[in-house]
Motif scaffolding. Structure first.
Motif, mmCIF file in Angstrom:
data_model
loop_
_atom_site.group_PDB
_atom_site.id
_atom_site.type_symbol
_atom_site.label_atom_id
_atom_site.label_comp_id
_atom_site.label_asym_id
_atom_site.label_seq_id
_atom_site.Cartn_x
_atom_site.Cartn_y
_atom_site.Cartn_z
ATOM 1 N N ASN A 48 0.809 -1.231 0.000
ATOM 2 C CA ASN A 48 0.000 0.000 0.000
ATOM 3 C C ASN A 48 0.834 1.269 0.000
ATOM 4 O O ASN A 48 0.275 2.363 -0.157
ATOM 5 C CB ASN A 48 -1.000 0.037 1.159
ATOM 6 C CG ASN A 48 -2.060 -1.031 1.036
ATOM 7 O OD1 ASN A 48 -2.539 -1.305 -0.060
ATOM 8 N ND2 ASN A 48 -2.410 -1.669 2.141
ATOM 9 N N ASP A 49 2.156 1.173 0.197
ATOM 10 C CA ASP A 49 2.989 2.359 0.057
ATOM 11 C C ASP A 49 2.885 2.893 -1.367
ATOM 12 O O ASP A 49 2.624 2.146 -2.319
ATOM 13 C CB ASP A 49 4.462 2.041 0.354
ATOM 14 C CG ASP A 49 4.769 2.007 1.843
ATOM 15 O OD1 ASP A 49 3.888 2.380 2.642
ATOM 16 O OD2 ASP A 49 5.887 1.592 2.204
ATOM 17 N N VAL A 50 3.098 4.190 -1.510
ATOM 18 C CA VAL A 50 3.146 4.816 -2.830
ATOM 19 C C VAL A 50 4.592 5.213 -3.084
ATOM 20 O O VAL A 50 5.180 5.966 -2.294
ATOM 21 C CB VAL A 50 2.225 6.042 -2.911
ATOM 22 C CG1 VAL A 50 2.368 6.734 -4.263
ATOM 23 C CG2 VAL A 50 0.769 5.629 -2.672
ATOM 24 N N ILE A 51 5.163 4.697 -4.163
ATOM 25 C CA ILE A 51 6.567 4.975 -4.452
ATOM 26 C C ILE A 51 6.680 5.855 -5.691
ATOM 27 O O ILE A 51 5.844 5.806 -6.596
ATOM 28 C CB ILE A 51 7.376 3.674 -4.666
ATOM 29 C CG1 ILE A 51 6.807 2.859 -5.832
ATOM 30 C CG2 ILE A 51 7.404 2.845 -3.387
ATOM 31 C CD1 ILE A 51 7.669 1.670 -6.228
ATOM 32 N N THR A 52 7.713 6.682 -5.690
ATOM 33 C CA THR A 52 8.048 7.503 -6.847
ATOM 34 C C THR A 52 9.425 7.057 -7.311
ATOM 35 O O THR A 52 10.327 6.880 -6.490
ATOM 36 C CB THR A 52 8.075 8.995 -6.470
ATOM 37 O OG1 THR A 52 6.802 9.353 -5.899
ATOM 38 C CG2 THR A 52 8.342 9.865 -7.677
ATOM 39 N N PHE A 53 9.571 6.857 -8.616
ATOM 40 C CA PHE A 53 10.841 6.316 -9.097
ATOM 41 C C PHE A 53 11.107 6.717 -10.544
ATOM 42 O O PHE A 53 10.207 7.073 -11.299
ATOM 43 C CB PHE A 53 10.863 4.787 -8.978
ATOM 44 C CG PHE A 53 9.760 4.081 -9.711
ATOM 45 C CD1 PHE A 53 9.962 3.537 -10.973
ATOM 46 C CD2 PHE A 53 8.497 3.939 -9.130
ATOM 47 C CE1 PHE A 53 8.938 2.877 -11.645
ATOM 48 C CE2 PHE A 53 7.465 3.276 -9.790
ATOM 49 C CZ PHE A 53 7.691 2.755 -11.056
ATOM 50 N N HIS A 54 12.378 6.665 -10.906
ATOM 51 C CA HIS A 54 12.812 6.773 -12.291
ATOM 52 C C HIS A 54 13.100 5.368 -12.780
ATOM 53 O O HIS A 54 13.520 4.503 -11.999
ATOM 54 C CB HIS A 54 14.086 7.615 -12.401
ATOM 55 C CG HIS A 54 13.839 9.072 -12.615
ATOM 56 N ND1 HIS A 54 13.169 9.560 -13.718
ATOM 57 C CD2 HIS A 54 14.198 10.157 -11.880
ATOM 58 C CE1 HIS A 54 13.118 10.884 -13.655
ATOM 59 N NE2 HIS A 54 13.725 11.273 -12.549
ATOM 60 N N TYR A 55 12.905 5.138 -14.068
ATOM 61 C CA TYR A 55 13.291 3.836 -14.591
ATOM 62 C C TYR A 55 13.639 3.907 -16.072
ATOM 63 O O TYR A 55 13.160 4.791 -16.799
ATOM 64 C CB TYR A 55 12.211 2.790 -14.341
ATOM 65 C CG TYR A 55 11.028 2.823 -15.281
ATOM 66 C CD1 TYR A 55 10.951 1.961 -16.376
ATOM 67 C CD2 TYR A 55 9.953 3.683 -15.045
ATOM 68 C CE1 TYR A 55 9.857 1.965 -17.219
ATOM 69 C CE2 TYR A 55 8.856 3.687 -15.873
ATOM 70 C CZ TYR A 55 8.814 2.827 -16.970
ATOM 71 O OH TYR A 55 7.719 2.843 -17.805
ATOM 72 N N ILE A 56 14.493 2.985 -16.471
ATOM 73 C CA ILE A 56 14.823 2.784 -17.873
ATOM 74 C C ILE A 56 14.429 1.355 -18.216
ATOM 75 O O ILE A 56 14.738 0.418 -17.477
ATOM 76 C CB ILE A 56 16.326 2.998 -18.138
ATOM 77 C CG1 ILE A 56 16.716 4.439 -17.800
ATOM 78 C CG2 ILE A 56 16.667 2.682 -19.594
ATOM 79 C CD1 ILE A 56 18.200 4.686 -17.845
#
Length: 329
Positions: A48-56
């Motif tokens: 249920n956590d909300v994560i913010t991320f960059h990805y390739i």
């Protein structure tokens, strides 16, 4: 290719520098493999956590399919039980804030049962590669509070922008109960459209900063540098009351007459709201439309039936069949 290298370089450099920290890929029960390159101390990501991320995202031959760095924005996701190997939901709980990870997802698992969807650059036995950097971890409540604060700020800014536009252009619009603002710039004594009528409208739409994003008028579109290949420059056809246009137009057109022109100042709640409109209309944007009703094509309107027990006047000599005088438009 140089741009791709510039975006990849910081991550690839980080991977090389930290390779000593954790060597080799580790397997998950679903067939995915992962390698954490920057293990950080701290609480692991939870359900249920909300994560913010960059990805390739790339093929295992290093062809980049997508980069959030190139797109210019991070991605958000709420953690939930994994539904497939490709959703990475069994990988994220292994990470914490600021972790970086490389994940290999076997394409045979992704396309199992629907091989017809497999693109040619994903051969059997190949992998889909993710390189991920976690930039923020929030509880669901924290994420909701942050989103609500951002929305409130956008709405406040929308009101400021609309007020500044009206003041700068020295306008005195009429405001309806819904919040639509309009100014009749060319009056007409001809008929108003009724629900079901077809209204032919010429228009130009802009933001409060003056940027024109759409127009049915060729001269206006070309002057604004709009790219509308193949579009016929002619009045658009709108059947009033059918939900073919935004609510601000539905309400505003019904206020005008055939041959009249007006300026509509349409708040976002009567326009494209929090989602905006494609790449040209941002979220919570007040829209400005300069338009003219070129023609009204009336439909056949059925007279309203009389209510039981209510008498209606009938012209002398008219056959009294339904108790309602026959009207023609």
């Amino acid at each position: 290719m140089k741009k791709i290298f510039y975006f990849l370089a910081p991550i690839l450099g980080m991977l090389t520098l930290s390779a000593k920290a954790q060597v080799g890929m580790q397997a998950r029960p679903n067939g995915a493999q992962y390698q954490i390159f920057t293990p950080n101390t701290g609480e692991k990501i939870k359900q249920n956590d909300v994560i913010t991320f960059h990805y390739i995202q790339m093929t295992d031959k290093d062809s980049v399919l997508f980069s959030s760095y190139t797109a210019g924005h991070t991605v958000q996701a709420q953690i939930h039980p994994s539904q497939s190997v490709a959703d990475l939901m069994d990988i994220f709980p292994l990470l914490t804030l600021n972790d970086s990870v490389k994940v290999k997802v076997p394409t045979d698992s992704i396309f199992k049962g629907h091989e017809e969807a497999r693109p040619p650059f994903f051969a059997k036995g190949s992998n889909l590669i993710f390189i991920i950097k976690i930039t923020k971890v929030q509880s669901l409540q924290q994420a909701m509070d942050e989103r609500n604060a951002a929305i409130a700020k956008q709405k406040q800014q929308e009101g400021i922008d609309a007020a500044n536009y009206i003041a700068a252009n020295k306008l005195t619009p009429i405001t309806t109960a819904s919040g639509l603002k309009y100014i009749v710039t060319k009056p007409s004594a001809l008929r108003k459209p009724l629900p079901g009528d077809t209204v032919l409208v010429n228009y130009a739409g802009s933001l409060t900063n003056g940027k024109i994003f759409d127009s049915s008028i060729e001269k206006v579109a070309k002057a604004a540098g709009l790219d509308q290949p193949g579009r016929p420059y002619e009045p658009i056809s709108v059947v009033l009351g059918q939900g073919q246009v935004i609510p601000g137009w539905e309400e505003g057109l019904a206020l005008l007459h055939e041959g009249s022109a007006a300026k509509f100042i349409i708040p976002s709640n009567l326009g494209y709201g929090e989602k905006g409109g494609g790449q040209v209309i941002p979220p919570y944007a007040t829209l400005i439309f300069d338009l003219e009703i070129v023609k009204i094509k009336p439909t056949k309107h059925v007279p309203v039936a009389a209510k039981p027990g209510v008498k209606h006047p009938v012209k002398k000599g008219t056959a009294k069949k339904t108790g309602v005088s026959k009207k023609t438009n």
